[in-house]
Design a protein around this motif. Structure first.
Motif, PDB file in Angstrom:
ATOM      1  N   TYR A 265       9.588  -5.086 -15.414  1.00  0.00           N
ATOM      2  CA  TYR A 265       8.617  -6.143 -15.126  1.00  0.00           C
ATOM      3  C   TYR A 265       7.289  -5.888 -15.845  1.00  0.00           C
ATOM      4  N   LYS A 266       6.904  -4.615 -16.038  1.00  0.00           N
ATOM      5  CA  LYS A 266       5.656  -4.319 -16.753  1.00  0.00           C
ATOM      6  C   LYS A 266       5.757  -4.757 -18.210  1.00  0.00           C
TER       7      LYS A 266
ATOM      8  N   VAL B 271       0.246 -10.248 -17.431  1.00  0.00           N
ATOM      9  CA  VAL B 271      -0.983 -10.196 -16.630  1.00  0.00           C
ATOM     10  C   VAL B 271      -1.267  -8.734 -16.283  1.00  0.00           C
ATOM     11  N   PRO B 272      -2.414  -8.199 -16.710  1.00  0.00           N
ATOM     12  CA  PRO B 272      -2.693  -6.786 -16.476  1.00  0.00           C
ATOM     13  C   PRO B 272      -2.888  -6.470 -14.987  1.00  0.00           C
TER      14      PRO B 272
ATOM     15  N   VAL C  77       1.767  -6.224 -11.883  1.00  0.00           N
ATOM     16  CA  VAL C  77       2.982  -5.491 -11.522  1.00  0.00           C
ATOM     17  C   VAL C  77       2.615  -4.224 -10.756  1.00  0.00           C
ATOM     18  N   ASP C  78       1.549  -3.539 -11.191  1.00  0.00           N
ATOM     19  CA  ASP C  78       1.110  -2.332 -10.484  1.00  0.00           C
ATOM     20  C   ASP C  78       0.701  -2.663  -9.049  1.00  0.00           C
ATOM     21  N   SER C  79       0.006  -3.790  -8.874  1.00  0.00           N
ATOM     22  CA  SER C  79      -0.416  -4.226  -7.541  1.00  0.00           C
ATOM     23  C   SER C  79       0.801  -4.534  -6.667  1.00  0.00           C
ATOM     24  N   PHE C  80       1.760  -5.275  -7.230  1.00  0.00           N
ATOM     25  CA  PHE C  80       2.988  -5.592  -6.477  1.00  0.00           C
ATOM     26  C   PHE C  80       3.763  -4.327  -6.141  1.00  0.00           C
ATOM     27  N   GLN C  81       3.837  -3.398  -7.094  1.00  0.00           N
ATOM     28  CA  GLN C  81       4.570  -2.147  -6.865  1.00  0.00           C
ATOM     29  C   GLN C  81       3.927  -1.358  -5.726  1.00  0.00           C
ATOM     30  N   LYS C  82       2.615  -1.274  -5.744  1.00  0.00           N
ATOM     31  CA  LYS C  82       1.891  -0.538  -4.701  1.00  0.00           C
ATOM     32  C   LYS C  82       2.131  -1.179  -3.331  1.00  0.00           C
ATOM     33  N   GLN C  83       2.048  -2.504  -3.259  1.00  0.00           N
ATOM     34  CA  GLN C  83       2.265  -3.214  -1.997  1.00  0.00           C
ATOM     35  C   GLN C  83       3.711  -3.061  -1.516  1.00  0.00           C
ATOM     36  N   TYR C  84       4.640  -3.162  -2.461  1.00  0.00           N
ATOM     37  CA  TYR C  84       6.068  -3.073  -2.107  1.00  0.00           C
ATOM     38  C   TYR C  84       6.409  -1.687  -1.573  1.00  0.00           C
ATOM     39  N   GLU C  85       5.912  -0.653  -2.222  1.00  0.00           N
ATOM     40  CA  GLU C  85       6.228   0.708  -1.814  1.00  0.00           C
ATOM     41  C   GLU C  85       5.510   1.119  -0.529  1.00  0.00           C
ATOM     42  N   SER C  86       4.394   0.480  -0.223  1.00  0.00           N
ATOM     43  CA  SER C  86       3.693   0.799   1.023  1.00  0.00           C
ATOM     44  C   SER C  86       4.179  -0.046   2.199  1.00  0.00           C
ATOM     45  N   LEU C  87       5.069  -0.979   1.924  1.00  0.00           N
ATOM     46  CA  LEU C  87       5.589  -1.855   2.981  1.00  0.00           C
ATOM     47  C   LEU C  87       6.409  -1.052   3.988  1.00  0.00           C
ATOM     48  N   GLN C  88       6.051  -1.148   5.246  1.00  0.00           N
ATOM     49  CA  GLN C  88       6.776  -0.494   6.335  1.00  0.00           C
ATOM     50  C   GLN C  88       7.241  -1.580   7.304  1.00  0.00           C
ATOM     51  N   ILE C  89       8.525  -1.657   7.486  1.00  0.00           N
ATOM     52  CA  ILE C  89       9.065  -2.647   8.413  1.00  0.00           C
ATOM     53  C   ILE C  89       9.293  -1.943   9.750  1.00  0.00           C
ATOM     54  N   PRO C  90       8.554  -2.341  10.763  1.00  0.00           N
ATOM     55  CA  PRO C  90       8.706  -1.663  12.060  1.00  0.00           C
ATOM     56  C   PRO C  90       9.982  -2.124  12.770  1.00  0.00           C
ATOM     57  N   TYR C  91      10.710  -1.161  13.261  1.00  0.00           N
ATOM     58  CA  TYR C  91      11.877  -1.472  14.068  1.00  0.00           C
ATOM     59  C   TYR C  91      11.471  -1.392  15.529  1.00  0.00           C
ATOM     60  N   PRO C  92      12.074  -2.193  16.371  1.00  0.00           N
ATOM     61  CA  PRO C  92      11.696  -2.153  17.783  1.00  0.00           C
ATOM     62  C   PRO C  92      11.940  -0.759  18.370  1.00  0.00           C
TER      63      PRO C  92
END
Length: 171
Positions: free
Chosen positions: A55-56, A61-62, A65-80
């Motif tokens: 994708y890079k 757009v400079p 992709v880095d911003s999306f990568q950072k957000q994607y990797e920091s995403l934590q899906i909480p389980y009940p």
């Protein structure tokens, strides 16, 4: 936390333990359980890996992709939170203790009943008993004119001094 699904349920063993009238409820529950398990298994255990280098190269757009990568990797899906397993396991332990107690009491009752059956089988048949034999075998039911005289019809509630007899005489 992690996603967990029970993979193996012994439905045949469950079906053996429930009454016939509840078989349709078990079948409906099994259908719902299978549907839930299929839905859980449709999705991967972890999020798919993304080829960020591709994708890079493609997106001009400079920093996007880095911003999306950072957000994607920091995403934590909480389980009940699992609030019920400990409670269910405690109830299971209590049930096991109650079941063991019931089994012990039932075995004692079975032994008592077997003793009574053996005693009864050792008696003369009632058709061959004399009144004396009956009195010796069943003293709690036999008439005892010497120690406990009664009047006809020899029912306990029709004897002088019984509560029902006193009620009749007071009217």
């Amino acid at each position: 936390m992690s996603r967990r699904a029970l993979k193996a349920i012994n439905w045949a063993a469950l079906a053996e333990r429930i009454p016939e009238s509840e078989k349709n409820v078990l079948a409906a529950f099994k259908t719902k359980s299978d549907l839930y398990l299929r839905k859980v298994q449709e999705n991967p255990e972890t999020a798919p890996k993304i080829d960020w280098t591709h994708y890079k190269k493609v997106i001009s757009v400079p920093g996007m992709v880095d911003s999306f990568q950072k957000q994607y990797e920091s995403l934590q899906i909480p389980y009940p939170a699992d609030n019920y397993t400990a409670t269910v396991e405690a109830q299971e332990k209590e049930a096991v203790v109650d079941i063991e107690k019931f089994i012990q009491e039932s075995n004692k009752e079975i032994e008592r009943a077997k003793g009574e059956i053996t005693r009864i089988q050792g008696l003369l048949p009632i058709s061959e008993m004399t009144m004396e034999d009956f009195k010796d075998s069943y003293p709690e039911y036999a008439l005892d004119p010497l120690n406990n005289p009664t009047i006809y019809p020899h029912d306990p509630d029709r004897q002088p001094g019984s509560e029902k007899e006193e009620e009749k005489s007071s009217h």
